[in-house]
Scaffold this motif. Sequence first.
Motif, short mmCIF file in Angstrom:
data_model
loop_
_atom_site.label_atom_id
_atom_site.label_comp_id
_atom_site.label_asym_id
_atom_site.label_seq_id
_atom_site.Cartn_x
_atom_site.Cartn_y
_atom_site.Cartn_z
N ALA A 92 -49.92 0.27 8.15
CA ALA A 92 -51.27 0.63 8.59
C ALA A 92 -51.19 1.32 9.94
O ALA A 92 -50.13 1.42 10.54
N SER A 93 -52.32 1.81 10.41
CA SER A 93 -52.39 2.41 11.75
C SER A 93 -53.07 1.41 12.69
O SER A 93 -53.82 0.52 12.25
N THR A 94 -52.84 1.60 13.97
CA THR A 94 -53.50 0.73 14.95
C THR A 94 -55.03 0.83 14.86
O THR A 94 -55.71 -0.20 14.83
N PRO A 95 -55.61 2.03 14.79
CA PRO A 95 -57.07 2.11 14.69
C PRO A 95 -57.61 1.44 13.42
O PRO A 95 -58.68 0.83 13.45
N CYS A 205 -46.60 6.14 10.71
CA CYS A 205 -47.49 5.70 9.63
C CYS A 205 -48.66 6.65 9.41
O CYS A 205 -49.61 6.32 8.71
N GLY A 206 -48.61 7.87 9.98
CA GLY A 206 -49.71 8.81 9.84
C GLY A 206 -49.71 9.64 8.58
O GLY A 206 -50.63 10.43 8.36
N PRO A 229 -42.67 7.23 5.75
CA PRO A 229 -42.32 6.27 6.80
C PRO A 229 -40.81 6.04 6.88
O PRO A 229 -40.16 5.84 5.86
N ASP A 230 -40.27 6.12 8.06
CA ASP A 230 -38.84 5.89 8.28
C ASP A 230 -38.66 5.43 9.73
O ASP A 230 -38.76 6.22 10.66
N ASP A 265 -48.91 10.32 16.70
CA ASP A 265 -47.86 9.44 17.19
C ASP A 265 -47.60 8.36 16.14
O ASP A 265 -48.23 8.35 15.07
N THR A 266 -46.70 7.44 16.41
CA THR A 266 -46.23 6.48 15.40
C THR A 266 -47.37 5.70 14.77
O THR A 266 -47.42 5.55 13.54
N ASP A 267 -48.28 5.16 15.58
CA ASP A 267 -49.31 4.28 15.04
C ASP A 267 -50.69 4.93 14.99
O ASP A 267 -51.69 4.28 14.76
#
Length: 506
Positions: A92-95, A205-206, A229-230, A265-267
């Motif tokens: 998932a993403s942070t938002p 994760c975007g 994702p990696d 960015d990552t999250d």
Amino acid sequence: MLNPLDKLINENDIRGVALEGVEGESVNLTEDMVKVLGAAFVKWLSNKKQIDKRDLKISVGRDSRLSGEKLKDAIIDGITNNGANVYDCGLASTPAMFMSTVLEGYEYDGAIMITASHLPFNRNGLKLFTKEGAIEKSDLKQIVDIAKSEADLVNKQCGSANTIDFISIYAKVLVEKIREGVNSKVDKLQPLKDFKIIVDAGNGCGGFYVNKVLKELGANTFGSQFIEPDGRFPNHIPNPEDEEAMHSIKEAVIKNKADLGIIFDTDVDRAAIVDSYGNEINRNRLIALISAIILEEHPKTTIVTDSVTSVGLKQFIEDIHGGKHHRFKRGYKNVINEAIRLNKSGAECHIAIETSGHAALKENYFLDDGAYLISKILVKMAKLKHEKNENLHELIKDLKEANVSVEYRIKIKCENFKDYGTKILNDLEEYCTNKEGWKIEVPNYEGVRVKCGDAWFLMRLSLHDPVMPINLETNSQKEKQDILKCLLDFLSKYQDLDISVLKKNA
């Protein structure tokens, strides 16, 4: 001596080394630590909300980091073994994790995102939320104190563990936002079908934004890259501030003749774009772009930014678009909290945005959400195309940019670096006050910002590190050299400063 848990506190989130593999960096964020922090979050949340632990619902998600799955399992154990109920959101993403606390039909009592943003593969951490937003540093300290003081937190009072594909639910919210915003008279369901839009997720994760948002809206996404994702991040750092990352998406846009390139960015709490000409739109340009959009919707509103934004941006916001530019401190949480404070005081503010790409809109809970920011920009891009046959570049064509823009990071070599750096800033203020042609800018909320004719510089103390960054913008190399020479003369008397980078460039 600090407890190992205290050392993991990084402002309002947890950060640490979760994997071996980097020389000199030993693991200090373990599964056992995460497990007890999860249990402590349950107790803190129960006390805060006055809800029995057995009635609490907490969502947990992670980014693509290699350590994410094990840490997720550990924190779920900590939560359920302390009696609360978990909703495992997987990747998932942070938002998205914050949205799980406010979205109708879900409204979980708390949320946890396992991420270390753009940091290297061996790092990981925790971001914690309630429906009021990301918890404050004072809250995090309370949670850590609970974890330290109560050894019996994980006590096998088993709550339930459920799985949910929440990123798909969150993506549907973005899709509907874009459909409603564009309100296309030609194709309401696929308002982006005339556009080629590519995404670089940096193997974070975007990637969901390609399949679950853009394709649903009809966009041609051929040429998108690194969307799988990696957690090794084998292609480049997932970071819109990274030069290599921005070069990568820029090249992809040009190669594929795309209308727009998006980088997360990552999250996915930050983003930047590249326009159809291959121009990077990040930092001041990104702030100018979204400011133009927001000021069209909310004339005269205040735009809160961090301290390193340019003179040209201030002119763009105030003189061209009639808004108010409130330049505040570095740190995305600082600019968000300042925007919230302004609104409470009666000063209308609809956006807080940092040059790093953190952008939080009032209409979206003041959540720093890269995907929401991009969705807002896509709405404007589609409307410009359909209504005026124009592109996004038209919105920032009047932004004046300096010919020279640099940052130098001056290291402090003594242990008590905060007091040492503060003294230097006080001395610098006195030095600049008495220097002909230099004028200290006011109001100013961080460090010392000085106008030197048409040029400016800001010297400040880093929020966390023994470093004093100097940001400098001029219209010529000669102006830069003149300012650097003066700063070098002033700073040379401080023996615990490493000014070698200034000597090299002055």
